[in-house]
Motif scaffolding. Structure first.
Motif, PDB file in Angstrom:
ATOM      1  N   PRO B  37       0.813  -1.219   0.000  1.00 50.64           N
ATOM      2  CA  PRO B  37       0.000   0.000   0.000  1.00 50.64           C
ATOM      3  C   PRO B  37       0.849   1.273   0.000  1.00 50.64           C
ATOM      4  O   PRO B  37       1.797   1.374   0.769  1.00 50.64           O
ATOM      5  CB  PRO B  37      -0.775  -0.102   1.324  1.00 50.64           C
ATOM      6  CG  PRO B  37      -0.662  -1.525   1.760  1.00 50.64           C
ATOM      7  CD  PRO B  37       0.617  -2.041   1.198  1.00 50.64           C
ATOM      8  N   THR B  42      -2.865   3.240  -4.082  1.00 50.88           N
ATOM      9  CA  THR B  42      -3.372   2.010  -3.462  1.00 50.88           C
ATOM     10  C   THR B  42      -4.695   1.537  -4.050  1.00 50.88           C
ATOM     11  O   THR B  42      -4.965   0.345  -4.092  1.00 50.88           O
ATOM     12  CB  THR B  42      -3.534   2.232  -1.944  1.00 50.88           C
ATOM     13  OG1 THR B  42      -2.368   2.907  -1.475  1.00 50.88           O
ATOM     14  CG2 THR B  42      -3.684   0.935  -1.209  1.00 50.88           C
ATOM     15  N   GLN B  61      -0.668  -9.273  -1.277  1.00 53.94           N
ATOM     16  CA  GLN B  61      -0.057  -8.083  -0.693  1.00 53.94           C
ATOM     17  C   GLN B  61       1.275  -8.505  -0.096  1.00 53.94           C
ATOM     18  O   GLN B  61       1.331  -9.320   0.812  1.00 53.94           O
ATOM     19  CB  GLN B  61      -0.965  -7.472   0.364  1.00 53.94           C
ATOM     20  CG  GLN B  61      -0.376  -6.162   0.886  1.00 53.94           C
ATOM     21  CD  GLN B  61      -1.337  -5.406   1.759  1.00 53.94           C
ATOM     22  OE1 GLN B  61      -2.521  -5.321   1.452  1.00 53.94           O
ATOM     23  NE2 GLN B  61      -0.846  -4.852   2.843  1.00 53.94           N
TER      24      GLN B  61
END
Lengths: 295, 386
Positions: B37, B42, B61
């Motif tokens: 992020p 993002t 992620q």
């Protein structure tokens, strides 16, 4: 002598290793007495004995002496950037789930520059198999202090001896979540090959530390003798303790080396867990990734 | 070939540039993204994380941008199309893997939603100050392709283009957005899948004995690809390597290999480059801009034209390779060029280089945080037209 059934890989009865190597790349760069070649021998033995489909196995290395393994084995092989073999392997495994992904790299690569990736891959329980050749130093660059170098050792960057504490690799990797953790030395060739085979068969994040000599830079600089002396040293000080608490297996310069299988436990690997979770959350709307698609 | 209909949200939408870029990636066939992020980029991976399990794609992620930028390269060799997204500090961390992608000729897409820097800078505010970094930020000689959308619609369209070019030339391609374009919401029309042209990966059909992973093919000078598990037993390394992929650290191989990495893009630059020109013919002054700045500059150009000045516009849609041929041809025909960009002088260096002193080149820089005041661009136009 066993033979494999893998189509592209007929094993010559006289030399079980040759067909696993890119013989057109020989001679290799490793020094006389280096332990990395011994580990590769064990690796090929494990591949033969585990009857791995070599077309469905990929090897990923980082940078350093051990990082060169990928270049010498006749497999799909990736020599990546310093410290990043594990995140590369993570992407590779997720995109090609049917491939067995082996990360083969050194202690500096995996635990210093790449340490963060290693603990996160263990946390996720990514289904990758890590073989860490631990020669206790940065060998490719000339023998500098690594995070694995025991205390009171002379290195190129610690001319008066090291004083920062070293990582205990099995303890760290167990704490981060690995399901299989073992340690051997290059003296324990049979045990190492069997351990590799066992790790290949186990789903999830597996880790084998191989304590290995660097006669050129580590042993010589510390007056620990040559390669043969190091083998004798490993034989003398190693003690097999399967299931030993990893908190008690840290290495010192000349003390006991605890070897054996320390961790063998069950935990769903990342991909299995992801599929189950998304299936539960999304029901019929979940379309799992089905490996390579390139429209 | 055409896009896979599974991923294509055909219809008219009201969405921002970040979301549109994500839809472009999906339409182009991306089935893997790794991200970390970072504002203001993002939203691209947030949307992908939502869409992925419904279209047979994977999102992960990662623990940082180093990991994200190499996980996508692993995924590409696993056989999928893959991308990552970042901004500012994250883009700085990705530099080494841009070089690795170039060196290993791994097709992939990076989306950089530019924010003010250096360092943490202005996380939520725009800049266009990574334009030189994208070209020169990784060590060694290399060429990449960078595209600059100026609307959410173009975020969709150019992200598809980025994937297509990356497959065609086996090179990382960059979608150089900025915070305003990323967060601006406009109409985005997504065509039906059969109207979206998608470049497939050029997997080799050669047999194992004759295939070489780095043997150039065709006028693209680009080798064919493979993926793991096909029995090719490829070796991929960031070391200087020969056509087989074997490390070969000699000056001769370095010369041959690095030259090809560079010439495959330079020799095809005229085919790759897209610019948008308006009223350039007969103009005294041409305003050069890209991304959000092109829309601000338009206001200045209209004001200048209202004063009777003959002003054209030239928008860089492709920033890299730089469309040299266009600037070299244009420079002798105009009094000057005004280059407006949200940095203190980056692409203007390329414009000056290609103008070769044949016309004036004026920079209208801006340190970022907001867009230009059109009056500042107007002033530069008036000055150059004088």
């Amino acid at each position: 002598m066993s033979t494999t059934t893998t189509p592209d890989c007929k094993v010559h009865p006289g030399n079980p290793v040759e067909s696993f190597l890119r013989t057109d790349r020989m001679p290799h760069i490793w020094c006389p007495g280096c332990g990395i070649g011994t580990t590769v021998n064990c690796f090929t033995r494990a591949l033969i004995d585990s009857k791995q489909d070599l077309n469905k196995l990929a090897i990923v290395s980082g940078i350093g002496c051990t990082g060169r393994v990928a270049g010498y084995v006749n497999l799909d092989s990736f020599h990546t950037t310093h410290g990043r073999a594990i995140p590369f392997a993570t992407g590779l495994k997720l995109a090609s789930p049917e491939t067995t992904v082996v990360v083969y790299s050194g202690d500096g690569d995996l635990f210093a520059i790449g340490g963060n990736h290693l603990i996160h891959a263990a946390r996720r329980n990514m289904d990758i198999k890590v073989i860490c050749v631990n020669n206790l130093t940065y060998a490719m660059t000339g023998g500098q202090t690594a995070p694995t170098t025991p205390e009171d050792v002379i290195t190129a960057t610690a001319p008066y001896g090291t004083y920062d504490p070293a990582f205990n690799l099995p303890y760290l990797v167990e704490a981060a979540g690995a399901v299989y953790v073992a340690r051997w030395t290059t003296f324990h060739v049979k045990q190492l090959a069997r351990s590799m085979q066992e790790m290949f068969a186990k789903k999830g994040f597996g880790f084998i530390e191989v304590v290995s000599p660097c006669p050129t830079l580590y042993q010589r600089r510390n007056k620990m003798g040559d390669a043969l002396d190091t083998m004798k040293f490993y034989k003398e000080v190693s003690k097999t303790k399967h299931g030993a608490p990893t908190s008690e297996v840290g290495l010192t310069k000349s003390g006991e080396i605890v070897v054996g299988k320390f961790v063998d436990r069950e935990r769903p690997d990342f991909t299995t867990h992801m599929h189950e979770h998304l299936q539960h959350s999304l029901g019929d709307k979940y379309i799992p990734a089905e490996g390579p698609v390139c429209g | 070939m055409h896009a896979d209909p599974v991923g294509v949200l055909t219809g008219a939408h009201f969405m921002d540039g970040d979301h549109a870029a994500c839809e472009g990636a999906i339409a182009a066939g991306a089935r893997f993204a790794a991200g970390y992020p970072i504002t203001p980029s993002t939203e691209v991976v947030e949307r992908f994380s939502n869409r992925a399990p419904r279209i047979g794609a994977t999102f992960i992620q990662m623990e940082d941008e180093l990991a994200a930028s190499i996980a996508i390269l692993g995924a590409v060799w696993g056989g999928v199309k893959a991308f990552t997204v970042t901004s500012g500090p994250g883009f700085s961390l990705m530099m080494e893997h841009i070089g690795y992608a170039v060196m290993t000729e791994t097709p992939c897409v990076f989306i950089d939603v530019q924010r003010g820097g250096p360092s943490t800078g202005l996380p939520t505010l725009p800049a266009q100050a990574d334009m030189m970094q994208v070209k020169w930020g990784s060590h060694g000689d290399y060429e990449i392709i960078a595209l600059c959308p100026n609307s959410p619609q173009e975020c969709f369209d150019l992200t598809i283009q980025a994937f297509n070019l990356s497959e065609k030339y086996r090179v990382p391609v960059f979608v150089m957005m900025d915070e305003v374009v990323g967060h601006m919401t406009e109409k985005v029309v997504i065509p039906s899948a059969d109207k979206i042209e998608v470049e497939p990966r050029h997997f080799t059909t050669k047999d194992k004995s004759s295939f070489q992973l780095y043997a150039p093919v065709g006028e693209e000078q680009t080798p064919e690809m493979t993926k793991v598990g096909e029995g090719y037993n490829v070796h991929v390394t960031g070391l200087t390597h020969d056509e087989r992929g074997y490390p070969n650290m000699t000056p001769a191989v370095q010369e041959r290999m690095v030259k090809r990495l560079v010439t495959k893009i330079r020799d095809n630059a005229e085919k790759i480059c897209i610019v948008e020109q308006n009223q350039v013919e007969g103009a005294d002054v041409v305003v050069v801009s890209y991304g959000i700045t092109s829309r601000v500059a338009q206001r200045a150009v209209e004001m200048a034209r209202a004063e009777g000045l003959k002003v054209g516009t030239l928008r860089l849609i492709t920033a890299w390779p730089f469309p040299e041929h266009i600037f070299r041809a244009l420079a002798p025909k105009v009094k000057g060029m005004v280059v407006a960009e949200l940095n203190l002088g980056q692409m203007v260096r390329e414009v000056s280089r290609c103008a070769e002193g044949k016309c004036r080149v004026a920079a209208v820089g801006h340190a970022g945080g907001t867009v230009h005041n059109p009056q500042d661009i107007l002033k530069a136009i008036q000055e150059v037209a004088r």
